[in-house]
Design a protein around this motif. Structure first.
Motif, PDB file in Angstrom:
ATOM      1  N   VAL A   1       0.841  -1.141   0.090  1.00 39.82           N
ATOM      2  CA  VAL A   1      -0.047  -0.182  -0.046  1.00 39.82           C
ATOM      3  C   VAL A   1       0.850   1.006   0.134  1.00 39.82           C
ATOM      4  O   VAL A   1       1.778   1.500   0.800  1.00 39.82           O
ATOM      5  CB  VAL A   1      -0.960   0.061   1.212  1.00 39.82           C
TER       6      VAL A   1
ATOM      7  N   PRO B   1       0.342   5.232   0.213  1.00 39.44           N
ATOM      8  CA  PRO B   1      -0.552   6.400   0.249  1.00 39.44           C
ATOM      9  C   PRO B   1      -0.321   7.372  -0.921  1.00 39.44           C
ATOM     10  O   PRO B   1       1.033   7.758  -1.034  1.00 39.44           O
ATOM     11  CB  PRO B   1      -0.439   6.774   1.725  1.00 39.44           C
TER      12      PRO B   1
ATOM     13  N   ALA C   1       2.060  10.376   6.292  1.00 38.38           N
ATOM     14  CA  ALA C   1       1.820   9.020   5.930  1.00 38.38           C
ATOM     15  C   ALA C   1       2.912   8.225   6.291  1.00 38.38           C
ATOM     16  O   ALA C   1       2.857   7.078   6.822  1.00 38.38           O
ATOM     17  CB  ALA C   1       1.603   8.922   4.579  1.00 38.38           C
TER      18      ALA C   1
ATOM     19  N   THR D   1      -6.788   1.161  -7.545  1.00 36.92           N
ATOM     20  CA  THR D   1      -7.170   2.239  -6.727  1.00 36.92           C
ATOM     21  C   THR D   1      -8.084   1.827  -5.232  1.00 36.92           C
ATOM     22  O   THR D   1      -8.645   0.677  -5.340  1.00 36.92           O
ATOM     23  CB  THR D   1      -8.251   3.233  -7.383  1.00 36.92           C
TER      24      THR D   1
ATOM     25  N   HIS E   1     -10.310   3.252  -1.820  1.00 35.13           N
ATOM     26  CA  HIS E   1     -10.495   4.385  -0.783  1.00 35.13           C
ATOM     27  C   HIS E   1     -10.109   4.034   0.678  1.00 35.13           C
ATOM     28  O   HIS E   1     -10.388   2.998   1.218  1.00 35.13           O
ATOM     29  CB  HIS E   1     -12.203   4.747  -0.806  1.00 35.13           C
ATOM     30  N   PRO E   2      -9.511   4.985   1.220  1.00 33.89           N
ATOM     31  CA  PRO E   2      -8.925   4.391   2.583  1.00 33.89           C
ATOM     32  C   PRO E   2      -9.909   4.257   3.678  1.00 33.89           C
ATOM     33  O   PRO E   2      -9.582   3.486   4.684  1.00 33.89           O
ATOM     34  CB  PRO E   2      -8.155   5.817   3.217  1.00 33.89           C
ATOM     35  N   VAL E   3     -11.176   4.683   3.414  1.00 32.84           N
ATOM     36  CA  VAL E   3     -12.200   4.233   4.398  1.00 32.84           C
ATOM     37  C   VAL E   3     -13.418   3.330   4.014  1.00 32.84           C
ATOM     38  O   VAL E   3     -13.519   2.370   4.539  1.00 32.84           O
ATOM     39  CB  VAL E   3     -12.928   5.588   4.849  1.00 32.84           C
TER      40      VAL E   3
ATOM     41  N   HIS F   1     -13.092   1.077   1.322  1.00 32.91           N
ATOM     42  CA  HIS F   1     -12.480  -0.308   0.975  1.00 32.91           C
ATOM     43  C   HIS F   1     -12.017  -1.026   1.840  1.00 32.91           C
ATOM     44  O   HIS F   1     -11.740  -0.430   3.100  1.00 32.91           O
ATOM     45  CB  HIS F   1     -11.801  -0.133  -0.135  1.00 32.91           C
TER      46      HIS F   1
ATOM     47  N   LEU G   1      -8.939  -3.736   2.883  1.00 35.98           N
ATOM     48  CA  LEU G   1      -7.510  -4.365   2.452  1.00 35.98           C
ATOM     49  C   LEU G   1      -7.477  -5.734   2.387  1.00 35.98           C
ATOM     50  O   LEU G   1      -7.042  -6.344   1.216  1.00 35.98           O
ATOM     51  CB  LEU G   1      -6.781  -3.819   3.452  1.00 35.98           C
TER      52      LEU G   1
ATOM     53  N   THR H   1      -2.940   2.131  -4.283  1.00 33.89           N
ATOM     54  CA  THR H   1      -2.858   3.531  -4.267  1.00 33.89           C
ATOM     55  C   THR H   1      -4.049   4.081  -4.151  1.00 33.89           C
ATOM     56  O   THR H   1      -5.200   3.503  -4.224  1.00 33.89           O
ATOM     57  CB  THR H   1      -2.008   4.141  -5.446  1.00 33.89           C
ATOM     58  N   TYR H   2      -4.002   5.300  -3.592  1.00 31.58           N
ATOM     59  CA  TYR H   2      -5.504   6.016  -3.314  1.00 31.58           C
ATOM     60  C   TYR H   2      -5.742   6.984  -4.606  1.00 31.58           C
ATOM     61  O   TYR H   2      -7.088   7.452  -4.265  1.00 31.58           O
ATOM     62  CB  TYR H   2      -5.352   6.654  -2.066  1.00 31.58           C
TER      63      TYR H   2
ATOM     64  N   LEU I   1      -7.777   9.960  -1.006  1.00 29.74           N
ATOM     65  CA  LEU I   1      -7.381  10.140   0.250  1.00 29.74           C
ATOM     66  C   LEU I   1      -7.583  11.794   0.405  1.00 29.74           C
ATOM     67  O   LEU I   1      -8.118  12.243   1.414  1.00 29.74           O
ATOM     68  CB  LEU I   1      -5.826   9.835   0.524  1.00 29.74           C
TER      69      LEU I   1
END
Length: 253
Positions: free
Chosen positions: A24, A26, A37, A211, A213-215, A217, A219, A231-232, A236
């Protein structure tokens, strides 16, 4: 940044891709986001063209010159002790050797290169043209004796009305990029489609970038599907924008 440090960071980025499934990175856009980050424990980062442009009041889609992008990323790369990859869109009209030379001079350990040529009316490179450009990047990096990580992006799914309808063409393009020397491939806009992700992952032997979304999606889902790199994109920065608005709104007039 001195050449030896850049080489060491590029070697480290390659090693990290082998160690982490997925790795990952960021997507950051300035010194603050990069340091934040890295302080959160991430071992590599990537500068995104969209968030970088937003942070500088410029347009995405090659709304900055290559020289402007390099000037912006130098202090970002110098501010952290981890490898940093840079989204270089479609190359800003540069020859592959010049693109690699500028990236290496700035201290970049990797790059993202897409097939939508915004500086030329937004046309999409043919499969062979994009593969040839990537082959030129690979040759230039080899000539410079630095293992720059090349993330080859295709926008075929992004431009298609029916993403599944271009799957065969996209796979052919991903395989051509792999043969040309790409270290990973990035078919954008299929992050929510398990079947399409699985199909492209099965089609190539190198990591597939998705791609996320940090919230929104998960992992573990990406790991289960076999995604090799995450990557975001702009997500982000957009998530932080929403959070900042929520925090500030009670204080507004």
């Amino acid at each position: 940044m001195d050449f030896r440090t850049t080489v060491e960071r590029a070697q480290r980025l390659k090693q990290l891709h082998a160690e982490y499934k997925p790795l990952v990175l960021p997507t950051i856009w300035d010194v603050w986001s990069a340091r934040t980050a890295a302080d959160a424990g991430f071992l590599a980062l990537t500068v995104g063209s969209h968030p970088l442009a937003e942070s500088r009041g410029a347009d995405d889609h090659e709304g900055q010159t290559f020289e402007e992008v390099l000037a912006a990323v130098r202090p970002i790369i110098a501010a952290v002790d981890v490898p940093v990859s840079v989204d270089l869109e479609a190359g800003y009209g540069q020859e592959p050797a010049d693109l690699i030379a500028g990236l290496v001079e700035a201290g970049g350990a990797g790059l993202n290169i897409e097939d939508t040529v915004h500086s030329d009316g937004g046309r999409v490179r043919s499969t062979q043209e994009h593969a040839d450009y990537i082959a030129g990047l690979r040759a230039a990096a080899d000539d410079a004796a630095i293992p720059v990580w090349i993330n080859g992006r295709t926008d075929l799914f992004l431009h298609a009305e029916d993403a599944s309808g271009v799957l065969d063409e996209a796979i052919a393009r991903l395989r051509a990029m792999e043969r040309a020397g790409a270290d990973s491939v990035y078919p954008v806009r299929i992050q929510d489609d398990d079947d399409l992700l699985a199909a492209v992952i099965d089609a190539v032997a190198i990591p597939v970038n998705s791609t996320a979304h940090p919230v929104k999606h998960d992992l573990e889902r990406f790991r289960r599907l076999g995604v090799g790199r995450i990557t975001y994109g702009p997500l982000l920065q957009l998530a932080l924008t929403d959070s900042m608005k929520d925090m500030l709104r009670p204080w507004s007039p």
